[in-house]
Design a protein around this motif. Structure first.
Motif, PDB file in Angstrom:
ATOM      1  N   GLY A  26       0.820  -1.206   0.000  1.00  0.00           N
ATOM      2  CA  GLY A  26       0.000   0.000   0.000  1.00  0.00           C
ATOM      3  C   GLY A  26       0.852   1.254   0.000  1.00  0.00           C
ATOM      4  N   TRP A  27       0.203   2.401   0.257  1.00  0.00           N
ATOM      5  CA  TRP A  27       0.904   3.686   0.261  1.00  0.00           C
ATOM      6  C   TRP A  27       1.178   4.142   1.686  1.00  0.00           C
ATOM      7  CZ3 TRP A  27       2.721   4.198  -4.273  1.00  0.00           C
ATOM      8  CH2 TRP A  27       1.958   3.946  -5.419  1.00  0.00           C
TER       9      TRP A  27
ATOM     10  N   ALA B  29       6.526   4.194  -3.205  1.00  0.00           N
ATOM     11  CA  ALA B  29       6.206   2.777  -3.385  1.00  0.00           C
ATOM     12  C   ALA B  29       6.654   1.949  -2.181  1.00  0.00           C
ATOM     13  CB  ALA B  29       6.885   2.257  -4.652  1.00  0.00           C
ATOM     14  N   PRO B  30       6.033   0.791  -1.963  1.00  0.00           N
ATOM     15  CA  PRO B  30       6.449  -0.097  -0.881  1.00  0.00           C
ATOM     16  C   PRO B  30       7.890  -0.579  -1.054  1.00  0.00           C
ATOM     17  CG  PRO B  30       4.262  -0.698  -1.677  1.00  0.00           C
ATOM     18  CD  PRO B  30       4.829   0.287  -2.655  1.00  0.00           C
TER      19      PRO B  30
ATOM     20  N   ARG C 112       5.935  -4.749  -9.482  1.00  0.00           N
ATOM     21  CA  ARG C 112       5.820  -5.013  -8.050  1.00  0.00           C
ATOM     22  C   ARG C 112       4.964  -3.952  -7.364  1.00  0.00           C
ATOM     23  NH1 ARG C 112       8.515  -8.238  -4.482  1.00  0.00           N
ATOM     24  NH2 ARG C 112       8.666  -9.554  -6.332  1.00  0.00           N
ATOM     25  N   CYS C 113       5.128  -2.708  -7.768  1.00  0.00           N
ATOM     26  CA  CYS C 113       4.323  -1.626  -7.193  1.00  0.00           C
ATOM     27  C   CYS C 113       2.847  -1.827  -7.534  1.00  0.00           C
ATOM     28  CB  CYS C 113       4.816  -0.279  -7.703  1.00  0.00           C
ATOM     29  SG  CYS C 113       4.077   1.143  -6.872  1.00  0.00           S
TER      30      CYS C 113
ATOM     31  N   ARG D  32       1.083   1.642 -10.795  1.00  0.00           N
ATOM     32  CA  ARG D  32       2.483   1.478 -11.161  1.00  0.00           C
ATOM     33  C   ARG D  32       3.326   2.620 -10.603  1.00  0.00           C
ATOM     34  NH1 ARG D  32       3.402  -2.555 -14.449  1.00  0.00           N
ATOM     35  NH2 ARG D  32       5.497  -1.842 -14.949  1.00  0.00           N
ATOM     36  N   LEU D  33       4.580   2.355 -10.423  1.00  0.00           N
ATOM     37  CA  LEU D  33       5.558   3.343  -9.980  1.00  0.00           C
ATOM     38  C   LEU D  33       5.885   4.289 -11.136  1.00  0.00           C
ATOM     39  CD1 LEU D  33       7.676   4.032  -7.668  1.00  0.00           C
ATOM     40  CD2 LEU D  33       9.237   2.521  -8.905  1.00  0.00           C
ATOM     41  N   SER D  34       5.928   5.589 -10.883  1.00  0.00           N
ATOM     42  CA  SER D  34       6.259   6.545 -11.942  1.00  0.00           C
ATOM     43  C   SER D  34       7.759   6.509 -12.240  1.00  0.00           C
ATOM     44  CB  SER D  34       5.859   7.963 -11.527  1.00  0.00           C
ATOM     45  OG  SER D  34       6.714   8.452 -10.512  1.00  0.00           O
ATOM     46  N   ARG D  35       8.111   6.892 -13.453  1.00  0.00           N
ATOM     47  CA  ARG D  35       9.534   6.959 -13.808  1.00  0.00           C
ATOM     48  C   ARG D  35      10.262   8.012 -12.967  1.00  0.00           C
ATOM     49  NH1 ARG D  35      11.612   4.131 -17.800  1.00  0.00           N
ATOM     50  NH2 ARG D  35      10.232   3.089 -19.299  1.00  0.00           N
ATOM     51  N   GLN D  36       9.573   9.113 -12.664  1.00  0.00           N
ATOM     52  CA  GLN D  36      10.172  10.161 -11.837  1.00  0.00           C
ATOM     53  C   GLN D  36      10.544   9.624 -10.466  1.00  0.00           C
ATOM     54  OE1 GLN D  36       7.518  13.387 -10.919  1.00  0.00           O
ATOM     55  NE2 GLN D  36       9.161  14.737 -10.223  1.00  0.00           N
TER      56      GLN D  36
END
Length: 225
Positions: free
Chosen positions: A58-59, A81-82, A97-98, A105-109
């Motif tokens: 989670g966040w 992200a976790p 995984r995120c 999804r995890l951002s590229r930034q």
């Protein structure tokens, strides 16, 4: 030097602003965070603008509450992200995984921060003086709880931030020595981190969230300010 505020600054590594009794005492720049901290030996508190505590799924409540607090400026706080996502070897795997652990999804930034995030976490595990801060939370606190209207990348935004620091007893000199070649927004962020570090040392710093989360290492996941 009593406290140190630190911000990541691209290829230059890390910028540190040191305070003595709450007043500007110098700047440090180093490619490695542990080396920068070693050069600032004797400080009571170190505030780093980098996510340090990570949840397993989670966040983080710290990020969700900070975004709610900032209103229109909420995008200046990204969702972290976790922990398992940061242990992946590439962006695609980290994104997968995120997605599995958060539904997004995890951002590229965010992924671009991975090397410095892992570096800062390693330092934190070795040094209890290190605390997580976020300048976009610290600056509204400096402004009496009002989120700032202008980005730190703009002329107006940078001037507002410098004036807020000066009004709090932390005017930044025109010449900073080691940090003279560091982008202005990174210097301002490090100075805000130093202001927060001074409050941490005094025992008067605020924290987000109010209901504390704990990471896998048993340390609090929180943003101080």
């Amino acid at each position: 030097m009593d406290v140190l505020g630190v911000d990541a600054c691209g290829k230059q590594g890390w910028i540190g602003i040191a305070l003595a009794d709450g007043a500007y005492a110098g700047s440090l720049v180093d490619v490695r965070l542990d080396a920068l901290i070693e050069r600032a030996a004797g400080v009571q508190a170190i505030a780093v603008d980098m996510p340090l505590g990570l949840v397993e799924k989670g966040w983080r409540a710290a990020d969700l509450e900070a975004r709610a607090l900032l209103g229109a400026r909420r995008s200046s706080v990204f969702l972290v992200a976790p922990r398992p996502a940061w242990l992946e070897s590439d962006y695609a795997a980290a994104g997968d995984r995120c997605q599995e652990l958060t539904g997004q999804r995890l951002s590229r930034q965010a992924w671009a921060l991975a090397p410095k995030l892992l570096e800062a976490r390693a330092c934190r595990l070795a040094d209890e003086r290190i605390h997580e801060v976020h300048p976009e939370v610290s600056f509204p606190a400096l402004a009496g709880g009002v989120p700032l209207a202008h980005s730190k990348k703009t002329w107006r935004g940078q001037n507002v931030r410098r004036h807020l620091l000066a009004a709090a007893g932390l005017p930044l000199p025109d010449e900073l020595g080691e940090a003279d070649g560091v982008p202005a927004d990174d210097i301002l962020d490090a100075a805000a981190a130093a202001w927060s570090a001074h409050r941490i040392a005094l025992g008067i710093a605020g924290r987000i969230p109010e209901a504390r989360e704990v990471d896998a290492e048993g340390r609090f996941i929180e943003i101080r300010y």
